[in-house]
Design an enzyme around this catalytic site. Sequence first.
Site, PDB file in Angstrom:
ATOM      1  N   ASP A 102       2.832   2.792  -9.262  1.00 41.27           N
ATOM      2  CA  ASP A 102       2.194   1.750 -10.060  1.00 41.27           C
ATOM      3  C   ASP A 102       2.933   0.416  -9.921  1.00 41.27           C
ATOM      4  OD1 ASP A 102       0.223   0.837 -11.873  1.00 41.27           O
ATOM      5  OD2 ASP A 102       1.609   1.085 -13.553  1.00 41.27           O
ATOM      6  N   ARG A 122      -3.231   7.346 -13.254  1.00 34.83           N
ATOM      7  CA  ARG A 122      -3.802   8.690 -13.397  1.00 34.83           C
ATOM      8  C   ARG A 122      -5.255   8.706 -12.920  1.00 34.83           C
ATOM      9  NH1 ARG A 122      -0.866   9.523 -19.031  1.00 34.83           N
ATOM     10  NH2 ARG A 122       0.987  10.619 -18.291  1.00 34.83           N
ATOM     11  N   ASP A 134       9.197  12.055 -15.074  1.00 34.34           N
ATOM     12  CA  ASP A 134      10.414  12.645 -15.648  1.00 34.34           C
ATOM     13  C   ASP A 134      10.187  14.078 -16.127  1.00 34.34           C
ATOM     14  OD1 ASP A 134       8.768  11.914 -17.759  1.00 34.34           O
ATOM     15  OD2 ASP A 134      10.411  11.175 -19.015  1.00 34.34           O
ATOM     16  N   ASP A 145      -3.387   8.482 -23.571  1.00 34.12           N
ATOM     17  CA  ASP A 145      -3.517   9.892 -23.195  1.00 34.12           C
ATOM     18  C   ASP A 145      -4.150  10.704 -24.324  1.00 34.12           C
ATOM     19  OD1 ASP A 145      -1.220   9.463 -24.725  1.00 34.12           O
ATOM     20  OD2 ASP A 145       0.054  10.763 -23.518  1.00 34.12           O
TER      21      ASP A 145
END
Length: 186
Positions: free
Chosen positions: A42, A77, A95, A179
């Site tokens: 990104d 995404r 991560d 999300d």
Amino acid sequence: MAVKVSVVVPVFNGGEHLDECAESVLAQTMPRGDYEVVFVDDGSTDETPPLLDALAGREQAARVVHHPRSGGPGGPRNAGVEQAQGEYVYFLDQDDRLAPRALERMYDMATRCGSDIVVGKVVGHGRGVARNTFAASRDRADILTDHLLGFLTPHKLFRRSFLLRHDLRLPEGPAWLEDHRFVVEA
């Protein structure tokens, strides 16, 4: 052979965590031709872009999409879903790590149960995860009884055709709880 699972990893200035994430995905017990990893850079401003390109150059299962800086994980995404070739998509953060049998087990459950969404076991390192959510495997979970509304991150296996058919996309740019909004809609 068709790709069964595409793991989509949005990356921004991946740093120290990226190697562990990539290693965990590339060490899956699912045969290599059955899954792919789509890293979506990104607009990183560090050494991440050439590191990802080198990884994709040496690992057939890995691909890299270079995405202009979006300011949040939703855009990368979505770009990963668009580029994915798998029957299913799994979202993983830079991560995060996957246990060695994670993709194999989730895909087996998805195909056995005809699932559009599979919630795999999550172990929170520094994050709270409700113990009763993952106390036992269930072929059919109830959104309320099994406390799924307490786990709204996108770290799940989604049937790609389900996402496309219902035009399910994550909000892009800087968006609060993007999300969660996506998962509730799904």
